[in-house]
Design a protein around this motif. Structure first.
Motif, PDB file in Angstrom:
ATOM      1  N   GLN A   1       0.843  -1.191   0.000  1.00 44.36           N
ATOM      2  CA  GLN A   1       0.000   0.000   0.000  1.00 44.36           C
ATOM      3  C   GLN A   1       0.882   1.246   0.000  1.00 44.36           C
ATOM      4  OE1 GLN A   1      -3.196  -0.739  -0.268  1.00 44.36           O
ATOM      5  NE2 GLN A   1      -2.816  -2.925   0.099  1.00 44.36           N
ATOM      6  N   ALA A   2       0.284   2.391  -0.190  1.00 37.78           N
ATOM      7  CA  ALA A   2       1.045   3.648  -0.159  1.00 37.78           C
ATOM      8  C   ALA A   2       1.691   3.860   1.206  1.00 37.78           C
ATOM      9  CB  ALA A   2       0.131   4.820  -0.496  1.00 37.78           C
ATOM     10  N   THR A   3       1.055   3.310   2.266  1.00 35.66           N
ATOM     11  CA  THR A   3       1.575   3.473   3.619  1.00 35.66           C
ATOM     12  C   THR A   3       2.515   2.348   4.048  1.00 35.66           C
ATOM     13  OG1 THR A   3      -0.414   2.380   4.464  1.00 35.66           O
ATOM     14  CG2 THR A   3      -0.428   4.800   4.390  1.00 35.66           C
ATOM     15  N   SER A   4       2.680   1.317   3.219  1.00 39.84           N
ATOM     16  CA  SER A   4       3.597   0.229   3.562  1.00 39.84           C
ATOM     17  C   SER A   4       5.016   0.773   3.671  1.00 39.84           C
ATOM     18  CB  SER A   4       3.555  -0.872   2.488  1.00 39.84           C
ATOM     19  OG  SER A   4       2.269  -1.421   2.369  1.00 39.84           O
ATOM     20  N   PRO A   5       5.800   0.340   4.677  1.00 38.23           N
ATOM     21  CA  PRO A   5       7.162   0.867   4.827  1.00 38.23           C
ATOM     22  C   PRO A   5       8.032   0.646   3.602  1.00 38.23           C
ATOM     23  CG  PRO A   5       6.795  -1.069   6.217  1.00 38.23           C
ATOM     24  CD  PRO A   5       5.463  -0.631   5.721  1.00 38.23           C
ATOM     25  N   GLN A   6       7.794  -0.444   2.870  1.00 36.50           N
ATOM     26  CA  GLN A   6       8.580  -0.708   1.660  1.00 36.50           C
ATOM     27  C   GLN A   6       8.389   0.405   0.633  1.00 36.50           C
ATOM     28  OE1 GLN A   6       6.404  -2.838   2.992  1.00 36.50           O
ATOM     29  NE2 GLN A   6       7.602  -4.591   3.698  1.00 36.50           N
ATOM     30  N   VAL A   7       7.203   1.039   0.673  1.00 41.13           N
ATOM     31  CA  VAL A   7       6.880   2.127  -0.253  1.00 41.13           C
ATOM     32  C   VAL A   7       7.138   3.482   0.382  1.00 41.13           C
ATOM     33  CG1 VAL A   7       5.055   3.200  -1.643  1.00 41.13           C
ATOM     34  CG2 VAL A   7       5.133   0.711  -1.406  1.00 41.13           C
ATOM     35  N   ALA A   8       6.498   3.721   1.528  1.00 39.74           N
ATOM     36  CA  ALA A   8       6.559   5.038   2.168  1.00 39.74           C
ATOM     37  C   ALA A   8       7.957   5.386   2.671  1.00 39.74           C
ATOM     38  CB  ALA A   8       5.562   5.093   3.314  1.00 39.74           C
ATOM     39  N   GLU A   9       8.675   4.379   3.158  1.00 41.87           N
ATOM     40  CA  GLU A   9      10.018   4.622   3.711  1.00 41.87           C
ATOM     41  C   GLU A   9      11.124   4.193   2.750  1.00 41.87           C
ATOM     42  OE1 GLU A   9      10.183   2.733   7.520  1.00 41.87           O
ATOM     43  OE2 GLU A   9       8.194   3.494   8.097  1.00 41.87           O
ATOM     44  N   HIS A  10      10.725   3.748   1.542  1.00 40.05           N
ATOM     45  CA  HIS A  10      11.677   3.354   0.491  1.00 40.05           C
ATOM     46  C   HIS A  10      12.655   2.286   0.971  1.00 40.05           C
ATOM     47  CE1 HIS A  10      10.129   6.814  -1.677  1.00 40.05           C
ATOM     48  NE2 HIS A  10      10.414   7.583  -0.652  1.00 40.05           N
ATOM     49  N   THR A  11      12.159   1.333   1.770  1.00 44.98           N
ATOM     50  CA  THR A  11      13.044   0.280   2.271  1.00 44.98           C
ATOM     51  C   THR A  11      13.326  -0.798   1.229  1.00 44.98           C
ATOM     52  OG1 THR A  11      11.156  -0.939   3.182  1.00 44.98           O
ATOM     53  CG2 THR A  11      12.265   0.631   4.644  1.00 44.98           C
ATOM     54  N   VAL A  12      12.510  -0.849   0.182  1.00 44.69           N
ATOM     55  CA  VAL A  12      12.737  -1.801  -0.914  1.00 44.69           C
ATOM     56  C   VAL A  12      12.722  -1.035  -2.225  1.00 44.69           C
ATOM     57  CG1 VAL A  12      11.858  -3.824  -2.150  1.00 44.69           C
ATOM     58  CG2 VAL A  12      11.694  -3.728   0.344  1.00 44.69           C
ATOM     59  N   LYS A  13      13.813  -1.087  -2.941  1.00 40.74           N
ATOM     60  CA  LYS A  13      13.945  -0.344  -4.192  1.00 40.74           C
ATOM     61  C   LYS A  13      12.906  -0.799  -5.213  1.00 40.74           C
ATOM     62  CE  LYS A  13      17.338   0.948  -7.727  1.00 40.74           C
ATOM     63  NZ  LYS A  13      18.730   0.748  -8.210  1.00 40.74           N
ATOM     64  N   GLY A  14      12.212   0.164  -5.800  1.00 41.85           N
ATOM     65  CA  GLY A  14      11.236  -0.137  -6.841  1.00 41.85           C
ATOM     66  C   GLY A  14       9.855  -0.490  -6.334  1.00 41.85           C
ATOM     67  N   ALA A  15       9.665  -0.496  -5.015  1.00 42.74           N
ATOM     68  CA  ALA A  15       8.366  -0.863  -4.453  1.00 42.74           C
ATOM     69  C   ALA A  15       7.332   0.215  -4.728  1.00 42.74           C
ATOM     70  CB  ALA A  15       8.492  -1.097  -2.955  1.00 42.74           C
ATOM     71  N   LYS A  16       6.161  -0.209  -5.200  1.00 43.52           N
ATOM     72  CA  LYS A  16       5.063   0.715  -5.491  1.00 43.52           C
ATOM     73  C   LYS A  16       3.756   0.141  -4.969  1.00 43.52           C
ATOM     74  CE  LYS A  16       7.224   2.419  -9.758  1.00 43.52           C
ATOM     75  NZ  LYS A  16       7.078   2.565 -11.225  1.00 43.52           N
ATOM     76  N   PRO A  17       2.781   0.996  -4.658  1.00 43.13           N
ATOM     77  CA  PRO A  17       1.485   0.499  -4.196  1.00 43.13           C
ATOM     78  C   PRO A  17       0.871  -0.449  -5.222  1.00 43.13           C
ATOM     79  CG  PRO A  17       1.647   2.869  -3.850  1.00 43.13           C
ATOM     80  CD  PRO A  17       2.837   2.479  -4.669  1.00 43.13           C
ATOM     81  N   GLY A  18       0.297  -1.532  -4.737  1.00 43.48           N
ATOM     82  CA  GLY A  18      -0.334  -2.508  -5.616  1.00 43.48           C
ATOM     83  C   GLY A  18       0.571  -3.657  -6.002  1.00 43.48           C
ATOM     84  N   MET A  19       1.882  -3.539  -5.754  1.00 46.43           N
ATOM     85  CA  MET A  19       2.794  -4.635  -6.056  1.00 46.43           C
ATOM     86  C   MET A  19       2.667  -5.733  -5.002  1.00 46.43           C
ATOM     87  SD  MET A  19       6.388  -2.966  -7.365  1.00 46.43           S
ATOM     88  CE  MET A  19       6.731  -3.015  -9.114  1.00 46.43           C
ATOM     89  N   LEU A  20       2.987  -6.960  -5.400  1.00 47.58           N
ATOM     90  CA  LEU A  20       3.019  -8.080  -4.473  1.00 47.58           C
ATOM     91  C   LEU A  20       4.422  -8.182  -3.892  1.00 47.58           C
ATOM     92  CD1 LEU A  20       1.060 -10.768  -6.531  1.00 47.58           C
ATOM     93  CD2 LEU A  20       0.166  -8.966  -5.045  1.00 47.58           C
ATOM     94  N   PHE A  21       4.500  -8.428  -2.585  1.00 45.65           N
ATOM     95  CA  PHE A  21       5.781  -8.429  -1.886  1.00 45.65           C
ATOM     96  C   PHE A  21       5.951  -9.719  -1.105  1.00 45.65           C
ATOM     97  CE2 PHE A  21       8.276  -7.270   1.984  1.00 45.65           C
ATOM     98  CZ  PHE A  21       9.480  -6.958   1.356  1.00 45.65           C
ATOM     99  N   ASN A  22       7.087 -10.403  -1.314  1.00 42.81           N
ATOM    100  CA  ASN A  22       7.446 -11.620  -0.603  1.00 42.81           C
ATOM    101  C   ASN A  22       8.241 -11.218   0.641  1.00 42.81           C
ATOM    102  OD1 ASN A  22       9.071 -13.935   0.235  1.00 42.81           O
ATOM    103  ND2 ASN A  22       8.397 -14.935  -1.646  1.00 42.81           N
ATOM    104  N   THR A  23       7.714 -11.538   1.844  1.00 46.77           N
ATOM    105  CA  THR A  23       8.328 -11.040   3.075  1.00 46.77           C
ATOM    106  C   THR A  23       9.650 -11.705   3.428  1.00 46.77           C
ATOM    107  OG1 THR A  23       7.054 -12.602   4.434  1.00 46.77           O
ATOM    108  CG2 THR A  23       6.086 -10.417   4.050  1.00 46.77           C
TER     109      THR A  23
END
Length: 273
Positions: A49-71
């Motif tokens: 989501q837009a509020t996910s740390p991978q997106v909002a805090e840029h902890t994962v390069k290229g992460a965007k809202p709506g993408m699927l993420f393997n934890t």
């Protein structure tokens, strides 16, 4: 002489971007003798989501809202092929945000913890433990992420709040599908015979917007066309996942369990059901 050493070194190193690596006879799997499924952390596959740390805090390069993420692998995908193996309905206990948040535990729907919270609930669907933690009803798909021909890794998909509707709708399709046998009987195939396509799509209501799960049958969104043969390696790995979960040997990556699976906005408001 130096030139020969360089050439030998190049042959020993796999070319970047390829998966075909030569394995010499006698060097197949050494070092894994003492491992079982309990040594493997099964990841969650979640919708960012837009509020996910991978997106909002840029902890994962290229992460965007709506993408699927393997934890576990931290891989990003727009969609994946998935073989569902078995489902689970439970209540997940989360610390409140004021207490720092985070996963606490998982409870069966008939546990004393859940029954007590339901009996003492002041608001429908808002369950609390004596410690003030939240109890959230959650549905899981345990299964296998695949490519077009082969199984890749085990994974868990979690559905709560607004996303339970997507889970129930798709699970109903699979449950109702039957195959006619030679003797005329109709039987329901094992769940791990089905191949599904998982992605996300944007949702919104008057209170906000988020990305939710999109579940489809892999081939033209048709159940019959997406049915795997019994000897298909993806179905066989799906059965392995089933056996592992039923036996209680599934070690889930709860340390990285996302508080929101398929809708960060759900923490802030009740979306449509």
């Amino acid at each position: 002489m130096a030139k020969k050493k360089t050439t030998a070194k190049k042959k020993a190193v796999a070319k970047r971007g390829t998966t075909a690596v030569a394995v010499h006879e006698g060097h197949t799997g050494k070092g894994f003798e003492n491992q079982t499924q309990k040594d493997i952390a099964i990841p969650f596959l979640t919708v960012l989501q837009a509020t996910s740390p991978q997106v909002a805090e840029h902890t994962v390069k290229g992460a965007k809202p709506g993408m699927l993420f393997n934890t576990v692998t931290e891989e990003l995908s727009k969609e994946v092929l998935f073989v569902p193996s078995v489902t689970e309905n439970c209540f997940v206990e989360w610390r409140s945000r004021d207490a720092g948040g985070g996963f606490v535990g998982k409870h069966s729907i008939t546990s004393d913890v859940v029954k007590k919270a339901q009996a003492e609930a002041e608001e429908f669907g808002k369950l609390k433990t004596p410690d003030g933690n939240d109890l959230v009803e959650t549905f899981y798909y345990y299964g296998v992420i695949c490519d077009e021909e082969e199984p890749l890794t085990f994974a868990v998909l979690a559905f709560k709040s607004t996303q339970i509707k997507a889970y129930r709708r798709f699970n109903t399709r699979l449950s109702m599908f039957q195959v006619k046998q030679k003797d005329g009987r109709k039987v329901r195939p094992d769940m791990f015979r089905h191949l599904m396509r998982v992605s996300s799509f944007p949702e919104k209501n008057e209170k906000g917007s988020w990305h939710g799960w999109k579940l489809e049958c892999a081939e033209d969104n048709k159940v019959s066309a997406s049915l795997l043969a019994e000897d298909d390696p993806r179905a066989q790995q799906g059965e392995n996942c089933y056996d592992m979960v039923v036996a209680g040997n599934a070690k889930i990556d709860y340390a990285n369990a996302p508080e929101t699976n398929g809708g960060a906005a759900e923490d802030d408001f009740d979306g449509p059901f």
